[in-house]
Design a protein around this motif. Structure first.
Motif, PDB file in Angstrom:
ATOM      1  N   LEU A 175       0.821  -1.211   0.000  1.00  0.00           N
ATOM      2  CA  LEU A 175       0.000   0.000   0.000  1.00  0.00           C
ATOM      3  C   LEU A 175       0.855   1.262   0.000  1.00  0.00           C
ATOM      4  O   LEU A 175       0.502   2.257  -0.631  1.00  0.00           O
ATOM      5  N   GLY A 176       1.957   1.221   0.697  1.00  0.00           N
ATOM      6  CA  GLY A 176       2.855   2.377   0.712  1.00  0.00           C
ATOM      7  C   GLY A 176       3.425   2.669  -0.659  1.00  0.00           C
ATOM      8  O   GLY A 176       3.528   3.829  -1.075  1.00  0.00           O
ATOM      9  N   LEU A 177       3.784   1.622  -1.391  1.00  0.00           N
ATOM     10  CA  LEU A 177       4.311   1.812  -2.749  1.00  0.00           C
ATOM     11  C   LEU A 177       3.239   2.332  -3.697  1.00  0.00           C
ATOM     12  O   LEU A 177       3.508   3.198  -4.538  1.00  0.00           O
ATOM     13  N   VAL A 178       2.027   1.809  -3.563  1.00  0.00           N
ATOM     14  CA  VAL A 178       0.929   2.291  -4.414  1.00  0.00           C
ATOM     15  C   VAL A 178       0.641   3.763  -4.119  1.00  0.00           C
ATOM     16  O   VAL A 178       0.468   4.570  -5.039  1.00  0.00           O
ATOM     17  N   ALA A 179       0.603   4.120  -2.840  1.00  0.00           N
ATOM     18  CA  ALA A 179       0.361   5.514  -2.460  1.00  0.00           C
ATOM     19  C   ALA A 179       1.466   6.419  -2.994  1.00  0.00           C
ATOM     20  O   ALA A 179       1.190   7.524  -3.488  1.00  0.00           O
ATOM     21  N   LEU A 220       5.621  15.239  -0.931  1.00  0.00           N
ATOM     22  CA  LEU A 220       4.308  14.634  -1.091  1.00  0.00           C
ATOM     23  C   LEU A 220       4.415  13.131  -1.343  1.00  0.00           C
ATOM     24  O   LEU A 220       3.670  12.332  -0.763  1.00  0.00           O
ATOM     25  N   VAL A 221       5.352  12.743  -2.173  1.00  0.00           N
ATOM     26  CA  VAL A 221       5.553  11.317  -2.461  1.00  0.00           C
ATOM     27  C   VAL A 221       5.980  10.583  -1.186  1.00  0.00           C
ATOM     28  O   VAL A 221       5.437   9.531  -0.840  1.00  0.00           O
ATOM     29  N   GLY A 222       6.943  11.126  -0.480  1.00  0.00           N
ATOM     30  CA  GLY A 222       7.410  10.497   0.752  1.00  0.00           C
ATOM     31  C   GLY A 222       6.353  10.469   1.834  1.00  0.00           C
ATOM     32  O   GLY A 222       6.180   9.462   2.522  1.00  0.00           O
ATOM     33  N   LYS A 277       2.846   7.611   5.385  1.00  0.00           N
ATOM     34  CA  LYS A 277       1.566   7.668   6.083  1.00  0.00           C
ATOM     35  C   LYS A 277       0.751   6.406   5.829  1.00  0.00           C
ATOM     36  O   LYS A 277       0.118   5.873   6.724  1.00  0.00           O
ATOM     37  N   VAL A 278       0.769   5.911   4.603  1.00  0.00           N
ATOM     38  CA  VAL A 278      -0.018   4.733   4.264  1.00  0.00           C
ATOM     39  C   VAL A 278       0.748   3.446   4.562  1.00  0.00           C
ATOM     40  O   VAL A 278       0.191   2.493   5.098  1.00  0.00           O
ATOM     41  N   GLY A 279       2.038   3.427   4.231  1.00  0.00           N
ATOM     42  CA  GLY A 279       2.805   2.193   4.345  1.00  0.00           C
ATOM     43  C   GLY A 279       3.490   1.966   5.662  1.00  0.00           C
ATOM     44  O   GLY A 279       3.918   0.854   5.965  1.00  0.00           O
ATOM     45  N   GLY A 280       3.653   2.994   6.456  1.00  0.00           N
ATOM     46  CA  GLY A 280       4.290   2.831   7.754  1.00  0.00           C
ATOM     47  C   GLY A 280       5.794   2.962   7.704  1.00  0.00           C
ATOM     48  O   GLY A 280       6.360   3.638   6.848  1.00  0.00           O
ATOM     49  N   SER A 281       6.447   2.267   8.606  1.00  0.00           N
ATOM     50  CA  SER A 281       7.885   2.462   8.792  1.00  0.00           C
ATOM     51  C   SER A 281       8.730   1.403   8.106  1.00  0.00           C
ATOM     52  O   SER A 281       9.857   1.160   8.523  1.00  0.00           O
ATOM     53  N   ASN A 282       8.233   0.796   7.076  1.00  0.00           N
ATOM     54  CA  ASN A 282       9.027  -0.183   6.337  1.00  0.00           C
ATOM     55  C   ASN A 282      10.265   0.521   5.771  1.00  0.00           C
ATOM     56  O   ASN A 282      10.142   1.565   5.134  1.00  0.00           O
ATOM     57  N   PRO A 283      11.456  -0.010   5.973  1.00  0.00           N
ATOM     58  CA  PRO A 283      12.676   0.681   5.541  1.00  0.00           C
ATOM     59  C   PRO A 283      12.832   0.802   4.024  1.00  0.00           C
ATOM     60  O   PRO A 283      13.647   1.581   3.546  1.00  0.00           O
ATOM     61  N   LEU A 339      10.921   7.246  -6.746  1.00  0.00           N
ATOM     62  CA  LEU A 339       9.702   7.679  -7.426  1.00  0.00           C
ATOM     63  C   LEU A 339       9.629   9.193  -7.564  1.00  0.00           C
ATOM     64  O   LEU A 339       9.086   9.711  -8.543  1.00  0.00           O
ATOM     65  N   SER A 340      10.184   9.915  -6.608  1.00  0.00           N
ATOM     66  CA  SER A 340      10.181  11.376  -6.726  1.00  0.00           C
ATOM     67  C   SER A 340      11.090  11.843  -7.855  1.00  0.00           C
ATOM     68  O   SER A 340      10.801  12.849  -8.515  1.00  0.00           O
ATOM     69  N   LEU A 341      12.173  11.107  -8.101  1.00  0.00           N
ATOM     70  CA  LEU A 341      13.029  11.436  -9.256  1.00  0.00           C
ATOM     71  C   LEU A 341      12.235  11.278 -10.549  1.00  0.00           C
ATOM     72  O   LEU A 341      12.303  12.132 -11.440  1.00  0.00           O
TER      73      LEU A 341
END
Length: 165
Positions: A38-42, A75-77, A82-88, A97-99
């Motif tokens: 979910l964090g990656l999708v967000a 915004l990307v981070g 926020k959605v994916g949590g603290s996964n490293p 993705l921001s690049l």
């Protein structure tokens, strides 16, 4: 209404008068967020939206803005953390993705500028002449272009770390 305190000094000791209302229960702990998918999708959705907005703004004013690139990264981070949590993995993926989002935004800005000059749609310029747009980007890149990339990646990485806390 006064309450007496027992001789021990502890108002909650046995025999001490209790308040006339029940104590509020402790709030439930926040659910652990550690959903990489979910964090990656967000982050991907945020990257596409932010890159489009960045490109639209840059194309409308015929220039790039550093704070906008920082906003894209943050915004990307923020979305991924926020959605994916603290996964490293998420801060690193957010930076990458921001690049891509800033690059997409810069290509869109070029397409908008060329579209205004030729009086054609920016989407026509971008999709029908993608090779020309990337060639123009390659010829126009400078130190500031790479500074914007670095700022966006840093903001994404730190935004993902902060929002996951």
């Amino acid at each position: 209404m006064s309450q007496s305190v027992p001789p021990s000094g502890n108002p909650f000791a046995e025999g001490a008068p209790q308040p006339p209302y029940p104590a509020a229960p402790a709030p439930a702990p926040a659910p652990a967020r550690n959903n990489l998918g979910l964090g990656l999708v967000a982050a991907l959705v945020a990257a596409l939206v932010a890159g489009g907005v960045y490109g639209g703004i840059a194309g409308a004013i015929d220039r790039q803005i550093g704070w906008a690139a920082i906003g894209v990264g943050f915004l990307v981070g923020y979305a991924s953390g926020k959605v994916g949590g603290s996964n490293p993995v998420l801060p690193v993926a957010s930076a990458a993705l921001s690049l891509g989002a800033v690059y997409l935004g810069q290509l869109l800005a070029i397409a908008i500028i060329v579209g205004k000059e030729l009086n054609v749609s920016a989407t026509d310029v971008l999709f029908e002449n993608f090779d020309v747009v990337t060639k123009v980007w390659g010829e126009s890149k400078d130190l500031m272009t790479f500074l914007f990339f670095a700022l966006a990646a840093f903001a994404a990485f730190s935004g993902a770390k902060k929002s996951a806390e």
